[in-house]
Write an enzyme that holds these catalytic residues in place. Sequence first.
Site, short mmCIF file in Angstrom:
data_model
loop_
_atom_site.label_atom_id
_atom_site.label_comp_id
_atom_site.label_asym_id
_atom_site.label_seq_id
_atom_site.Cartn_x
_atom_site.Cartn_y
_atom_site.Cartn_z
N CYS A 57 -64.33 -1.30 15.11
CA CYS A 57 -64.61 -0.34 13.98
C CYS A 57 -63.89 0.71 14.27
O CYS A 57 -63.63 1.23 15.55
CB CYS A 57 -65.85 -0.29 13.31
SG CYS A 57 -66.88 0.86 14.12
N HIS A 107 -73.07 0.03 18.06
CA HIS A 107 -72.47 -1.22 18.08
C HIS A 107 -72.25 -1.81 19.66
O HIS A 107 -72.55 -0.87 20.40
CB HIS A 107 -71.09 -0.84 17.41
CG HIS A 107 -71.22 -0.42 16.04
ND1 HIS A 107 -70.03 -0.58 15.05
CD2 HIS A 107 -71.89 -0.48 15.01
CE1 HIS A 107 -70.35 -0.45 13.76
NE2 HIS A 107 -71.63 -0.56 13.94
N CYS A 109 -65.91 2.63 17.14
CA CYS A 109 -65.81 1.88 18.33
C CYS A 109 -64.28 2.28 19.01
O CYS A 109 -64.22 2.21 20.12
CB CYS A 109 -66.14 0.62 18.45
SG CYS A 109 -67.72 0.22 17.97
N GLU A 126 -69.50 -2.37 21.18
CA GLU A 126 -68.72 -1.47 22.05
C GLU A 126 -69.05 -0.23 22.64
O GLU A 126 -69.01 0.17 23.74
CB GLU A 126 -67.27 -1.22 21.18
CG GLU A 126 -66.37 -2.59 20.89
CD GLU A 126 -67.11 -2.84 19.33
OE1 GLU A 126 -68.21 -2.82 19.08
OE2 GLU A 126 -66.21 -3.53 18.70
#
Lengths: 217, 217
Positions: free
Chosen positions: B142, B112, B145, B114
């Site tokens: 999320c 992801h 993250c 992040e």
Amino acid sequence: MGVNITTPGPSCHSSHCLNSSSSLSFFTTPTMEKANVMEAKDGTLAVASAFTGYQEAVQDRDHKFLSKAVEEAYKGVECGDGGPFGAVVVHNDEIVVSCHNMVLRDTDPTAHAEVTAIREACKKMNQIELSDCEIYTSCEPCPMCFGAIHLSRIKRLVYGAKAEAAIAIGFDDFIADALRGTGFYQKSHLEIKKADGNEAVIAEQVFEKTKAKFTMY
Amino acid sequence: MGVNITTPGPSCHSSHCLNSSSSLSFFTTPTMEKANVMEAKDGTLAVASAFTGYQEAVQDRDHKFLSKAVEEAYKGVECGDGGPFGAVVVHNDEIVVSCHNMVLRDTDPTAHAEVTAIREACKKMNQIELSDCEIYTSCEPCPMCFGAIHLSRIKRLVYGAKAEAAIAIGFDDFIADALRGTGFYQKSHLEIKKADGNEAVIAEQVFEKTKAKFTMY
């Protein structure tokens, strides 16, 4: 006197508990013999239900892979790669990858054992989801790792130590948040199993046995 | 007629709102002039409190870095690297890394924006914690993250779109679990700021504007 086969003790996890004596000729199919019959210490026999036999086989299998994850946890500390955490991804009864925490080696706070294992397994299988796989982790996954497990769509998680065993030697109590929070109950596609008995003890001992060998981060 | 300086509108986020007219000679120190004085459309002046001036400066700064994260979100989809998510790590007012979701490109469900940004920033700064850094994310992180942000010890999180904007185009509603769960309130060392007004709209538009350009995973 029969054998307690519905809740086998720690010493019964491995295959030496299974009896293959010729006196059991009335249960000659290998599957039945392996799964259902156990010999008690006094020589008496007890025949388990097919369901219990299945449970036994699952226990043996889980024990094998969980032991590997625990082994990885020790290995990671010995190598100086990171904290005492291991994870194994299994597909069709075969280990795809066996990894440990790599935070220190990779200078990467996201390189927990579970994240590393998922990343490596996806690369190896060349797919971004692992819905046919299981993951075995030496310790309860932290929220980041649980998120990675969820996102990878892994179907089954088996873990050894409860988070408190890691927290007891100084790890962030954030570890315990993933499976205890409200989010847990929303993840119905994932089966989660916590080791008990001796398996849990062995997994929890990792922390006490390694705490002097690495620097807390 | 004065200017509403306590709650500046979206158009006042950038520096063109700041006045440097010579008629403001009674506020000649650059800091004061930059932070506290604004000119209204009809030529009247309003002097803000030092606190509001500080808030303005923070807004401008946040707008700049959040815009970069949103830009990354679009870029990631254009490149075909992954979903429409961007993240920027900032240290001492400078961008350390600017990343987007790399799930498809890296065949890695953990990549992801992040997690990628944290990983890259740690490598670049050669340290496993980012306690002097902030992270700007185009969308609410999320749970995975958020876990990575927590573990990296980043001190401040500024995000644009609420999770529902991503969920609306088909992303997993698990995204919304991180900051809404009980765990949120336990993370007192981290300041979390959600963009509002036009900034939030711009960040949320990312999803509608990109949904036809990538395959949901």
